[in-house]
Scaffold this motif. Structure first.
Motif, PDB file in Angstrom:
ATOM      1  N   ALA A  21      58.243  -8.375 -17.628  1.00 32.53           N
ATOM      2  CA  ALA A  21      59.510  -7.639 -17.536  1.00 32.53           C
ATOM      3  C   ALA A  21      60.103  -7.411 -18.916  1.00 32.53           C
ATOM      4  N   ARG A  22      60.069  -8.437 -19.748  1.00 33.58           N
ATOM      5  CA  ARG A  22      60.623  -8.309 -21.099  1.00 33.58           C
ATOM      6  C   ARG A  22      59.864  -7.260 -21.911  1.00 33.58           C
ATOM      7  N   GLU A  23      58.554  -7.251 -21.782  1.00 28.67           N
ATOM      8  CA  GLU A  23      57.729  -6.272 -22.507  1.00 28.67           C
ATOM      9  C   GLU A  23      58.101  -4.847 -22.089  1.00 28.67           C
ATOM     10  N   ALA A  24      58.315  -4.637 -20.791  1.00 30.93           N
ATOM     11  CA  ALA A  24      58.673  -3.308 -20.306  1.00 30.93           C
ATOM     12  C   ALA A  24      60.052  -2.894 -20.806  1.00 30.93           C
ATOM     13  N   LEU A  25      61.014  -3.818 -20.801  1.00 29.90           N
ATOM     14  CA  LEU A  25      62.359  -3.500 -21.280  1.00 29.90           C
ATOM     15  C   LEU A  25      62.340  -3.148 -22.768  1.00 29.90           C
ATOM     16  N   GLU A  26      61.491  -3.833 -23.523  1.00 31.39           N
ATOM     17  CA  GLU A  26      61.393  -3.546 -24.956  1.00 31.39           C
ATOM     18  C   GLU A  26      60.802  -2.155 -25.207  1.00 31.39           C
ATOM     19  N   LYS A  27      59.943  -1.683 -24.310  1.00 33.34           N
ATOM     20  CA  LYS A  27      59.313  -0.372 -24.476  1.00 33.34           C
ATOM     21  C   LYS A  27      60.179   0.778 -23.968  1.00 33.34           C
ATOM     22  N   ALA A  28      61.139   0.467 -23.095  1.00 41.15           N
ATOM     23  CA  ALA A  28      61.918   1.519 -22.437  1.00 41.15           C
ATOM     24  C   ALA A  28      62.843   2.242 -23.406  1.00 41.15           C
ATOM     25  N   ASP A  29      62.979   3.557 -23.210  1.00 41.72           N
ATOM     26  CA  ASP A  29      63.982   4.336 -23.934  1.00 41.72           C
ATOM     27  C   ASP A  29      65.353   4.189 -23.274  1.00 41.72           C
ATOM     28  N   VAL A  30      65.347   4.177 -21.931  1.00 41.64           N
ATOM     29  CA  VAL A  30      66.581   4.128 -21.146  1.00 41.64           C
ATOM     30  C   VAL A  30      66.466   3.004 -20.122  1.00 41.64           C
ATOM     31  N   ILE A  31      67.544   2.235 -19.960  1.00 42.20           N
ATOM     32  CA  ILE A  31      67.603   1.193 -18.934  1.00 42.20           C
ATOM     33  C   ILE A  31      68.740   1.547 -17.986  1.00 42.20           C
ATOM     34  N   GLY A  46      71.235  -4.143 -26.003  1.00 46.03           N
ATOM     35  CA  GLY A  46      72.352  -3.220 -26.212  1.00 46.03           C
ATOM     36  C   GLY A  46      72.022  -2.037 -27.094  1.00 46.03           C
ATOM     37  N   HIS A  47      70.930  -2.124 -27.853  1.00 48.12           N
ATOM     38  CA  HIS A  47      70.524  -1.001 -28.707  1.00 48.12           C
ATOM     39  C   HIS A  47      69.833   0.106 -27.920  1.00 48.12           C
ATOM     40  N   LYS A  48      69.538  -0.164 -26.644  1.00 46.62           N
ATOM     41  CA  LYS A  48      68.901   0.842 -25.796  1.00 46.62           C
ATOM     42  C   LYS A  48      69.961   1.779 -25.222  1.00 46.62           C
ATOM     43  N   ASP A  70      61.517  11.959 -15.136  1.00 51.10           N
ATOM     44  CA  ASP A  70      60.910  13.278 -15.009  1.00 51.10           C
ATOM     45  C   ASP A  70      61.116  14.122 -16.269  1.00 51.10           C
ATOM     46  N   SER A  71      62.181  13.814 -17.020  1.00 54.72           N
ATOM     47  CA  SER A  71      62.454  14.553 -18.260  1.00 54.72           C
ATOM     48  C   SER A  71      61.589  14.078 -19.419  1.00 54.72           C
ATOM     49  N   GLY A  72      60.823  13.020 -19.189  1.00 49.98           N
ATOM     50  CA  GLY A  72      59.931  12.522 -20.221  1.00 49.98           C
ATOM     51  C   GLY A  72      60.375  11.236 -20.877  1.00 49.98           C
ATOM     52  N   LYS A  73      61.538  10.700 -20.471  1.00 53.89           N
ATOM     53  CA  LYS A  73      62.018   9.433 -21.023  1.00 53.89           C
ATOM     54  C   LYS A  73      61.207   8.275 -20.441  1.00 53.89           C
ATOM     55  N   VAL A  74      61.089   7.201 -21.210  1.00 51.45           N
ATOM     56  CA  VAL A  74      60.508   5.956 -20.703  1.00 51.45           C
ATOM     57  C   VAL A  74      61.656   5.178 -20.076  1.00 51.45           C
ATOM     58  N   VAL A  75      61.653   5.039 -18.750  1.00 54.10           N
ATOM     59  CA  VAL A  75      62.822   4.553 -18.017  1.00 54.10           C
ATOM     60  C   VAL A  75      62.512   3.240 -17.292  1.00 54.10           C
ATOM     61  N   ALA A  76      63.456   2.317 -17.401  1.00 58.13           N
ATOM     62  CA  ALA A  76      63.403   1.062 -16.658  1.00 58.13           C
ATOM     63  C   ALA A  76      64.626   0.988 -15.747  1.00 58.13           C
ATOM     64  N   MET A  77      64.403   0.745 -14.480  1.00 52.92           N
ATOM     65  CA  MET A  77      65.472   0.473 -13.523  1.00 52.92           C
ATOM     66  C   MET A  77      65.496  -1.033 -13.298  1.00 52.92           C
ATOM     67  N   VAL A  78      66.630  -1.683 -13.557  1.00 53.82           N
ATOM     68  CA  VAL A  78      66.691  -3.134 -13.438  1.00 53.82           C
ATOM     69  C   VAL A  78      67.424  -3.552 -12.167  1.00 53.82           C
ATOM     70  N   CYS A  79      66.943  -4.647 -11.600  1.00 54.50           N
ATOM     71  CA  CYS A  79      67.545  -5.245 -10.414  1.00 54.50           C
ATOM     72  C   CYS A  79      67.638  -6.753 -10.645  1.00 54.50           C
ATOM     73  N   SER A  80      68.631  -7.373 -10.053  1.00 56.95           N
ATOM     74  CA  SER A  80      68.690  -8.831 -10.098  1.00 56.95           C
ATOM     75  C   SER A  80      67.586  -9.402  -9.219  1.00 56.95           C
ATOM     76  N   GLY A  81      67.083 -10.572  -9.573  1.00 59.83           N
ATOM     77  CA  GLY A  81      66.040 -11.185  -8.770  1.00 59.83           C
ATOM     78  C   GLY A  81      64.760 -10.372  -8.799  1.00 59.83           C
ATOM     79  N   ASP A  82      64.253 -10.033  -7.619  1.00 59.42           N
ATOM     80  CA  ASP A  82      63.035  -9.231  -7.487  1.00 59.42           C
ATOM     81  C   ASP A  82      63.412  -7.867  -6.928  1.00 59.42           C
ATOM     82  N   PRO A  83      62.899  -6.775  -7.509  1.00 58.81           N
ATOM     83  CA  PRO A  83      63.301  -5.434  -7.056  1.00 58.81           C
ATOM     84  C   PRO A  83      62.821  -5.083  -5.664  1.00 58.81           C
TER      85      PRO A  83
END
Length: 243
Positions: A21-31, A46-48, A70-83
């Protein structure tokens, strides 16, 4: 490739975030996430580009994430616990056909059932079920049926959303249903603010749980007929010593 990662943050404020999860958040453009969950990771990420929606805006949140992906951003959707456990994974898949070029990937997290069980000891060592007491999307009559069936089948239960300002007596009502088939001496536990500052845990009986004061930040555990209290911890034997 256009992708949307649906990420579980775990039950706390980042201490139980998985490496994946941390690796994906570090790669994401938008959270993207519910305001409270974004606040849990704001200090580290916070820099994201952080996008939020308030409670009960789940569809808008998922649509925002899919549109950004869909616009080409690297996007992460976060949820508490397990999504995939009362999270946004299912809704994202339901909406995804409108954005056929976006590939979804679910990145699991530690759900409150597992996080709270670890605090209490080992209450989920045998068959168990999760039931949410929130009737926002499930009629209370159906929740009652599930509680009664789980009690009669001698499951260990983990209850999410046990109380709120509008549902102050729902845990009491749930306990009364379970007392139809379970002993009032059945060991139970409550964990509040799992993995966060101020985490508290209480071990008590089903009879005592009936009158306990809990809130939406509490996860409740109700043992089966074999559950014991050992050294102040809640333990449901798997049966290894009885083979």
């Amino acid at each position: 490739m256009k992708e949307l990662w649906i990420i579980g943050l775990g039950p706390g404020g980042g201490r139980d975030l998985t490496g994946r999860a941390r690796e994906a958040l570090e790669k994401a453009d938008v959270i993207v996430g519910y305001t409270v969950y974004i606040d849990l990771i704001r200090a580290e990420f916070g820099h994201k580009d952080l996008r939020t929606t308030p409670m009960r805006k789940e569809q808008e949140r998922c649509e925002m994430a899919l549109e950004l992906a869909d616009s080409g951003k690297v996007v992460a959707m976060v949820c508490s616990g397990d999504p995939g456990v009362y999270g946004m994974a299912g809704l994202c898949y339901e909406l995804a056909p409108r954005w056929p070029e976006v590939r979804l990937e679910v990145i699991p997290g530690i759900t409150a059932a597992c996080g709270g069980a670890a605090v209490l000891g080992a209450p989920l060592m045998h068959d168990f079920c999760l039931i949410s007491l929130s009737d926002l999307m499930t009629p209370w009559e159906k929740i009652e049926k599930r509680l009664r069936a789980a009690g009669e089948a001698d499951f260990v239960l983990c209850l999410y959303n046990p109380s709120s300002h509008k549902r102050k007596d729902y845990l009491r009502r749930a306990c009364e249903i379970l007392l139809e088939s379970k002993s009032p001496d059945t060991p139970c536990g409550c964990v509040r603010e799992i993995g966060r500052a101020g985490e508290t845990a209480t071990v008590l009986t089903l009879g005592e749980l009936r009158d306990a004061q809990v809130d939406m930040f509490t996860t409740v555990f109700i043992g089966n007929s074999q559950t014991k209290i050992l050294g102040g911890k809640l333990v449901t034997p798997r049966g290894y010593l009885q083979r």
